[in-house]
Design a protein around this motif. Sequence first.
Motif, PDB file in Angstrom:
ATOM      1  N   ASP A  31      25.362  44.618  39.103  1.00 29.54           N
ATOM      2  CA  ASP A  31      26.588  44.181  38.440  1.00 29.54           C
ATOM      3  C   ASP A  31      26.370  42.756  37.923  1.00 29.54           C
ATOM      4  O   ASP A  31      26.034  41.856  38.700  1.00 29.54           O
ATOM      5  N   SER A  33      28.306  40.410  37.158  1.00 29.13           N
ATOM      6  CA  SER A  33      29.178  39.367  37.707  1.00 29.13           C
ATOM      7  C   SER A  33      28.656  38.782  39.016  1.00 29.13           C
ATOM      8  O   SER A  33      29.190  37.790  39.513  1.00 29.13           O
ATOM      9  N   THR A  34      27.603  39.362  39.586  1.00 27.25           N
ATOM     10  CA  THR A  34      27.017  38.790  40.804  1.00 27.25           C
ATOM     11  C   THR A  34      26.134  37.586  40.489  1.00 27.25           C
ATOM     12  O   THR A  34      25.690  36.898  41.402  1.00 27.25           O
ATOM     13  N   TYR A  35      25.900  37.325  39.196  1.00 29.61           N
ATOM     14  CA  TYR A  35      25.068  36.198  38.777  1.00 29.61           C
ATOM     15  C   TYR A  35      25.934  35.061  38.255  1.00 29.61           C
ATOM     16  O   TYR A  35      26.872  35.288  37.497  1.00 29.61           O
ATOM     17  N   LEU A  36      25.600  33.850  38.668  1.00 24.54           N
ATOM     18  CA  LEU A  36      26.279  32.672  38.150  1.00 24.54           C
ATOM     19  C   LEU A  36      25.415  32.052  37.061  1.00 24.54           C
ATOM     20  O   LEU A  36      24.210  31.842  37.254  1.00 24.54           O
ATOM     21  N   LYS A  48      29.242  26.530  37.352  1.00 24.92           N
ATOM     22  CA  LYS A  48      28.724  27.764  36.786  1.00 24.92           C
ATOM     23  C   LYS A  48      29.821  28.829  36.808  1.00 24.92           C
ATOM     24  O   LYS A  48      30.745  28.757  37.610  1.00 24.92           O
ATOM     25  N   LYS A  50      30.751  33.236  36.372  1.00 24.01           N
ATOM     26  CA  LYS A  50      30.198  34.572  36.567  1.00 24.01           C
ATOM     27  C   LYS A  50      29.812  35.160  35.218  1.00 24.01           C
ATOM     28  O   LYS A  50      30.534  35.019  34.240  1.00 24.01           O
ATOM     29  N   LYS A  52      29.465  37.847  32.373  1.00 25.71           N
ATOM     30  CA  LYS A  52      30.352  38.930  31.959  1.00 25.71           C
ATOM     31  C   LYS A  52      29.574  40.157  31.484  1.00 25.71           C
ATOM     32  O   LYS A  52      30.121  41.237  31.377  1.00 25.71           O
TER      33      LYS A  52
END
Length: 144
Positions: A31, A33-36, A48, A50, A52
């Motif tokens: 997913d 959104s788990t990455y900043l 930072k 999330k 999209k």
Amino acid sequence: MAREDSLSCKYGYTLPKDPTCNLLCSWTATDPSTYLIRGKTYLDDRKKIKAKGTLMEMVGADWLRSDKREDDLGGRPGGIVQKYAAKGGPEFFFIVNIQVDLLLESGEYFLSDQTNQTKKWQEKQEKQAAKVTETKRKREEAFL
């Protein structure tokens, strides 16, 4: 019995996609959104946000066992890239090839959806053309 023989992996084949993560030797996309990532104001506030979405979509993974280096994963007959190429589409692939040890390699295939990008660009061009036409019409009316 060696570890790789005890797992039900088939070396030299494309791994199955498994969004549930229940299958051994499978893959799934994360997913976004788990990455900043750095946002527009990062240089000012150092915060930072999330993610999209992704720039490219992961479409497959290979697990290879070979006695030689496999440098051309995209050119492998019957491989993921060749299957897409046979359809004649405008896709662009980014391939990550990781040599795990002398015999094992991992290949991950990421696809840039040029079709969606091209469609968005065309829609933007059409909107811009319509706006230019409307501006010309208003300008001509003002001079009459």
